[in-house]
Design an enzyme around this catalytic site. Sequence first.
Site, PDB file in Angstrom:
ATOM      1  N   ASP A 120       0.821  -1.213   0.000  1.00 54.13           N
ATOM      2  CA  ASP A 120       0.000   0.000   0.000  1.00 54.13           C
ATOM      3  C   ASP A 120       0.853   1.260   0.000  1.00 54.13           C
ATOM      4  O   ASP A 120       0.374   2.346   0.338  1.00 54.13           O
ATOM      5  CB  ASP A 120      -0.904   0.023   1.247  1.00 54.13           C
ATOM      6  CG  ASP A 120      -2.222  -0.705   1.000  1.00 54.13           C
ATOM      7  OD1 ASP A 120      -2.443  -1.171  -0.132  1.00 54.13           O
ATOM      8  OD2 ASP A 120      -3.032  -0.809   1.945  1.00 54.13           O
TER       9      ASP A 120
ATOM     10  N   ASP B 149       8.231  -6.035   9.152  1.00 56.56           N
ATOM     11  CA  ASP B 149       9.487  -6.148   9.896  1.00 56.56           C
ATOM     12  C   ASP B 149       9.665  -7.519  10.543  1.00 56.56           C
ATOM     13  O   ASP B 149      10.596  -7.700  11.338  1.00 56.56           O
ATOM     14  CB  ASP B 149       9.569  -5.065  10.965  1.00 56.56           C
ATOM     15  CG  ASP B 149       8.405  -5.128  11.949  1.00 56.56           C
ATOM     16  OD1 ASP B 149       7.258  -5.268  11.490  1.00 56.56           O
ATOM     17  OD2 ASP B 149       8.629  -5.028  13.167  1.00 56.56           O
TER      18      ASP B 149
ATOM     19  N   ASP C 247      -7.029  -7.103  14.032  1.00 61.25           N
ATOM     20  CA  ASP C 247      -6.622  -8.441  14.460  1.00 61.25           C
ATOM     21  C   ASP C 247      -7.426  -8.906  15.669  1.00 61.25           C
ATOM     22  O   ASP C 247      -7.914 -10.039  15.711  1.00 61.25           O
ATOM     23  CB  ASP C 247      -5.122  -8.452  14.778  1.00 61.25           C
ATOM     24  CG  ASP C 247      -4.674  -7.213  15.545  1.00 61.25           C
ATOM     25  OD1 ASP C 247      -5.547  -6.479  16.057  1.00 61.25           O
ATOM     26  OD2 ASP C 247      -3.458  -6.976  15.640  1.00 61.25           O
TER      27      ASP C 247
END
Length: 574
Positions: free
Chosen positions: A178, A239, A331
């Site tokens: 994105d 990451d 989440d």
Amino acid sequence: MEAGEIGGTLLFLLAAAGAVVAAVAIGAVDFSRPLTSAAAPLGFQEAVSWLIGVLEGTSSAAADVYGAWVAVRAGVIAPVLQVAVWACMVMSVMLVVEAVYNSVVSLGVKVIGWRPEWRFKWKPLDGADDEEKGSAHYPFVLVQIPMYNELEVYKLSIAAACELQWPKDRIIVQVLDDSTDPLIKNLVEVECENWANKGVNIKYATRTSRKGFKAGALKKGMECDYAIQSEYIAIFDADFQPEPDFLLRTVPFLVHNPEVALVQARWSFVNDTASLLTRVQKMFFDYHFKVEQEAGSATFSFFSFNGTAGVWRTLAIKEAGGWKDRTTVEDMDLAVRATLKGWKFVYVGDVRVKSELPSTYRAYCRQQFRWSSGGAHLFRKMAKDVLVAKDVSLLKKSYMLYSFFLVRRVIAPTAACILYNIILPISVTIPELYLPVWGVAYIPTVLTIVTAIRHPKNLHIMPFWILFESVMTVRRMRAALTGLLELEGFNQWVVTKKVGNDLDSEVPLLQKSRKRLRDRVNFSEIGFSVFLFLCASYNLAFHGTTSYYIYLYLQGLAFLLLGFNFTGTFSCCQ
């Protein structure tokens, strides 16, 4: 209703009963003093009349400003604050019971050597050690890597995902980019092409808008034609660097246990010793994984998905309603909805995935704001759904509403901030205010012990952690109230800035501009430090029966240092 749920409930009730018995035994619980003072206080009406008389000049004490202050302080301010004190005491007891319960479960798990395999079946996949059987016995796995302008770390996550041990014809690595910077988008696309040329089944996907942020990207990725056939979906943030055997250790839980929707791994960190900031962050996350996640998995098979380093069953995502962007904790939202459909979760603490901690105080604050605000906002949206859910036992509902949502998302930041950062400093100027020693000393001591007991290697930085968390409670309380009340900014999404752990990377860096003063200092922390220094100095000069000035000076210093960003890898001087 399972044995784990019953056992978890009994342990929680035992912890609560123990707290009550201990409080009664030592005579700590004494509500006979909530509205009394050393000097006979005036009633509310009397205090108001007194103040009006002073202002109009008709009172005999019109010139006695101090007398007016004492009257109003004893008759109005002290009673109001005393109510707040007892409210904080109740919330503190709720918090300490929750912490002790989780720690007891976590320690019990460690002592008996409990493993997820005791509860859920696990064995290597058929054909895992037999090349002649080929890849037919392996389920199809989609690996999603959502990213947004991740210049510093994109190579790390893509490389780690492409090196996962799994038949190449049974896995697709999907990079959901994105990014809004053309240079970064081009670099990410080239990296995907390089791995595709090496024979890796990798797809590069973009969108025309960032609608829904991460949730929108994940949802869009699942709609791709090549992704529809996937039985399981592994998710890694930009990451995160999973070990090559990650899928081999996690997917069998899903294959052999059809009731399991999620397998969550633990985070480890490549920069946890980079600064004092990252060290105290590691303590926070270690407690979350070692205590909260482990306790939830061992008892109720429920905990929050951490948004990354986990594998989902595709069917469970669809049954739960898919990814939704109504909160900043997509989440947690999905995890709660899946649980209400009867699905169970498994936490495997011995499977660790390397990641990066925020390296600056401001980046960490933004991350914590998103999580705290989103969690409280989700509580507002999901409380009714949890209550009326039919596929969840009453005990699990109680655990979700009380422990998971109310205590951790609302009470934890609120009680700590109001009591220790507001009421305690103000109390030095109001001698009529009664602060029970068990609330301002015993409870913090217990909370410190239950936190430190799982971090024996970090005892030397425990004082810094206490002061740092004291500062963070202000940020978290503001975030929790913002999400709970849907105040301005409750749905704000800011991606946590990464620096990467490969300092010799040949990736070109973007041009950096010098930050403005307001971007280099945190004025709210500086203001709070001034308030604390004033209260500490007053207490030092007129300490009376209380001597909190040492703690208040240290707390004020912590606010001041963080206000000027003298921590992590950035300061106001840079």
